[in-house]
Enzyme design. Structure first.
Site, PDB file in Angstrom:
ATOM      1  N   GLU A   1       2.280  -7.016 -11.240  1.00  0.00           N
ATOM      2  CA  GLU A   1       1.187  -6.560 -11.921  1.00  0.00           C
ATOM      3  C   GLU A   1       0.619  -7.184 -13.319  1.00  0.00           C
ATOM      4  O   GLU A   1       1.575  -7.137 -13.978  1.00  0.00           O
ATOM      5  CB  GLU A   1       1.253  -4.963 -11.801  1.00  0.00           C
TER       6      GLU A   1
ATOM      7  N   ASN B   1       7.994   1.352  -7.352  1.00  0.00           N
ATOM      8  CA  ASN B   1       7.116   0.907  -8.180  1.00  0.00           C
ATOM      9  C   ASN B   1       7.187   1.732  -9.445  1.00  0.00           C
ATOM     10  O   ASN B   1       7.292   2.970  -9.484  1.00  0.00           O
ATOM     11  CB  ASN B   1       5.656   1.063  -7.702  1.00  0.00           C
ATOM     12  N   GLU B   2       7.232   1.138 -10.525  1.00  0.00           N
ATOM     13  CA  GLU B   2       7.365   1.473 -12.140  1.00  0.00           C
ATOM     14  C   GLU B   2       8.232   2.719 -11.911  1.00  0.00           C
ATOM     15  O   GLU B   2       7.789   3.667 -12.169  1.00  0.00           O
ATOM     16  CB  GLU B   2       6.014   1.747 -12.449  1.00  0.00           C
TER      17      GLU B   2
ATOM     18  N   GLN C   1      -6.480  -5.939 -10.112  1.00  0.00           N
ATOM     19  CA  GLN C   1      -6.159  -5.774  -8.442  1.00  0.00           C
ATOM     20  C   GLN C   1      -7.563  -6.521  -7.865  1.00  0.00           C
ATOM     21  O   GLN C   1      -8.351  -6.808  -8.376  1.00  0.00           O
ATOM     22  CB  GLN C   1      -6.196  -4.342  -8.124  1.00  0.00           C
TER      23      GLN C   1
ATOM     24  N   GLU D   1      -4.376  -1.572  -4.179  1.00  0.00           N
ATOM     25  CA  GLU D   1      -3.907  -0.316  -3.855  1.00  0.00           C
ATOM     26  C   GLU D   1      -4.924   0.661  -3.665  1.00  0.00           C
ATOM     27  O   GLU D   1      -6.260   0.519  -3.607  1.00  0.00           O
ATOM     28  CB  GLU D   1      -3.337  -0.005  -5.598  1.00  0.00           C
TER      29      GLU D   1
ATOM     30  N   TYR E   1       0.069  -6.096 -18.503  1.00  0.00           N
ATOM     31  CA  TYR E   1      -1.294  -5.997 -18.499  1.00  0.00           C
ATOM     32  C   TYR E   1      -1.564  -6.572 -19.905  1.00  0.00           C
ATOM     33  O   TYR E   1      -1.031  -6.201 -21.156  1.00  0.00           O
ATOM     34  CB  TYR E   1      -1.774  -4.722 -18.285  1.00  0.00           C
TER      35      TYR E   1
END
Ligand code: AHR
Length: 518
Positions: free
Chosen positions: A325, A196-197, A374, A49, A269
């Site tokens: 992610e 995204n999200e 990432q 990103e 996460y």
């Protein structure tokens, strides 16, 4: 006392003085006659990103940099990533994707506008790394492109134009512009993320609001390169929240001829309790270790929960669950810039990586793609850089050791090692997966989760020899630094069979990947 007995007395003394706990023996067997799903290589994807030093400095230094580069892309990072056989890279975000306007990132570098990156430190986005630079980068490392289009603040028209610009061979105005910018041939884009999200930074949409956008974007954002199909991935759930899973799968089930998708994204996460992330990347104790491993293992129930909902609408498993992610999100490195999400990477991260990959492999019939967050200098990174220096993290080594699992066929493993406990937290003492590699070999990945005691695996097998690598380090928070880059590095080892057994000893908090050979 002769020399031999003096030496063994000394060795026993050394062993005792470092307090090595007794190695528990764990019987283990690979069910080679019960092959499961393919462990798709796309599960080993990366995420880059425009965030902190992930792209700028980490990948892009510019053609005039003294750091060795090819057309502005650092050679050392490319070489390290090539060794990982990275299957795909997700770009340009993340939250950044929903504020990215692709036209700012094409054409002569000197003409590109400076814009802002409000999500990540409010820094200037120079737009010097745009579509052509990203495609050059993925081609240099041998990966496929996963491009997230802007649904939050863009338009269907803008996204459709981007894909026409990248993929059409016909002499349209956009294709001519691409050719004028140096790429007459159409690009092949393997994956398209539609937002995204969208439940969060991507527009705070309700599941139904997103489903309405999805129908439009999935219809009009077309791939025109018939030689290179593009799979479309919809925004899906945030961790355990099932609203998006239900709504998107229902919309898909009720779709008409005009649109379709191939994947549903999940973000989860390893944070530990609370927000913002507060678990330190180094200097932590056994309790913090156990807590984060426990949070990591929740991935298993998330995949089961979302997978069960998907099964309701899609029993044939046409739609992949794409964990695009995942990874440890820890407290930032003290002194690093706010919003840059920089963190060190320890043996604990290596174990977190191995456990997640093992969980994906066990759900490989539905989970067919994933992207760790990432790739460079951000969150659970593969690589850390400082000016012209580069260090490979413990997570990098796990990805490297697991390369033989890419596109391998899952094989069940039976073992019962019992539990490792810390306070109220009870974890499995070890974890293990196996697969038949594309090279024809049987591969085993073993993790000793227990941070206090070694484990002795006793493998029942017809193989004559086991050979591979063990990743281990003195402490649970051992890290690699620019000054000491190989504190956590894999070491080769080999064991021979006796009868139909092979004994493999793993130190505490370690990961091993081995091939069984006749
Ligand atoms: O990976 C960092 C951020 O985490 C991404 O931009 C966003 O999608 C997620 O919340």
């Amino acid at each position: 006392m002769n020399l031999k007995s003096a030496l063994s007395a000394l060795l026993i003394g050394v062993t005792a003085s470092v307090g090595v706990a007794h190695a528990q023996t764990v019987a283990l067997k690979v069910e080679t006659d019960k092959p499961g799903a393919k462990i798709d290589r796309q599960l080993f994807g990366q995420f880059a990103e425009h965030l902190g030093r992930g792209v700028y400095e980490g990948v892009w230094v510019g053609p005039d940099s003294p750091i060795p580069n090819t057309r502005g892309i650092r050679n050392d990072v490319v070489a390290a990533l090539k060794d990982l056989r990275v299957p795909n890279v997700r770009w340009p975000g993340g939250c950044f994707a929903d504020e990215y306007h692709w036209r700012n990132g094409i054409g002569p570098l000197k003409d590109r506008p400076a814009t802002l990156n409000p999500n990540w430190g409010g820094v200037i986005e120079p737009n010097t790394f745009g579509t052509h630079e990203f495609m050059d980068f993925v081609q240099q490392i041998g990966a496929e492109a996963y491009i997230s289009v802007n649904v939050g603040s863009g338009t269907p028209h803008e996204a459709a134009d981007w894909f026409e610009y990248m993929t059409t061979a016909q002499p349209t105005a956009l294709a001519k512009q691409r050719a004028a910018n140096g790429h007459p041939e159409p690009y092949g884009i393997s994956f398209m993320g539609i937002g995204n999200e969208s439940w969060g930074c991507g527009g705070s949409m309700t599941p139904e609001e997103y489903a309405a956008q999805l129908r439009i974007y999935a219809r009009y954002t077309r791939n025109y390169n018939a030689d290179h199909p593009t799979l479309k991935i919809a925004v899906g759930p945030d961790s355990a929240n099932t609203g998006y899973t239900e709504a998107v799968m229902k919309a898909w089930k009720e779709r008409n001829w005009s649109w379709d998708i191939d994947g549903l994204s999940l973000h989860y996460y390893t944070v530990g309790a609370g927000w913002p992330p507060k678990f330190a990347a180094t200097g932590f104790g056994e309790q913090e270790y156990a807590t984060l491993i426990n949070y990591t293992l929740r991935m298993n129930e998330l995949l089961a929960t979302h997978g069960a909902i998907m099964d309701k609408y899609d029993p044939e498993k046409k739609i992949a669950l794409v964990v695009d992610e995942w990874g440890a999100w820890l407290a930032p490195t003290p002194g690093s810039k706010e919003g840059f999400l920089e963190q060190q990477n320890s043996v604990r991260d290596a174990i977190i990586a191995a456990l997640n990959i093992n969980i994906f492999a066990r759900h490989a019939d539905r989970v067919r793609m994933a992207n760790i967050a990432q790739m460079v200098n951000v969150l659970q990174a593969m690589i850390l850089t400082d000016q012209d220096k580069l260090v490979l993290t413990p997570s990098y080594h796990v990805f490297h050791m697991y390369v033989p699992f890419q596109d391998a066929t899952f094989l069940p493993v039976t073992f019962d090692a019992g539990a490792y406990a810390n306070g109220d937290i009870k974890l499995p003492k070890v974890d293990a997966i196996a697969a038949k590699g594309k090279d024809g070999k049987t591969w085993l990945a073993l993790t000793n989760i227990d941070p206090t005691a070694p484990v002795q695996f006793e493998l029942t097998t017809r193989a004559k020899r086991a050979a591979g690598k063990i990743l281990s380090a003195p402490k649970i928070d051992s890290v690699n630094t620019f000054a000491a880059p190989a504190t956590v590095a894999p070491k080769s080892f080999e064991a021979r069979s006796s009868g139909n057994k092979i004994a493999l000893k793993l130190p505490p908090h370690s990961v091993a990947v081995i091939a069984l050979e006749d």
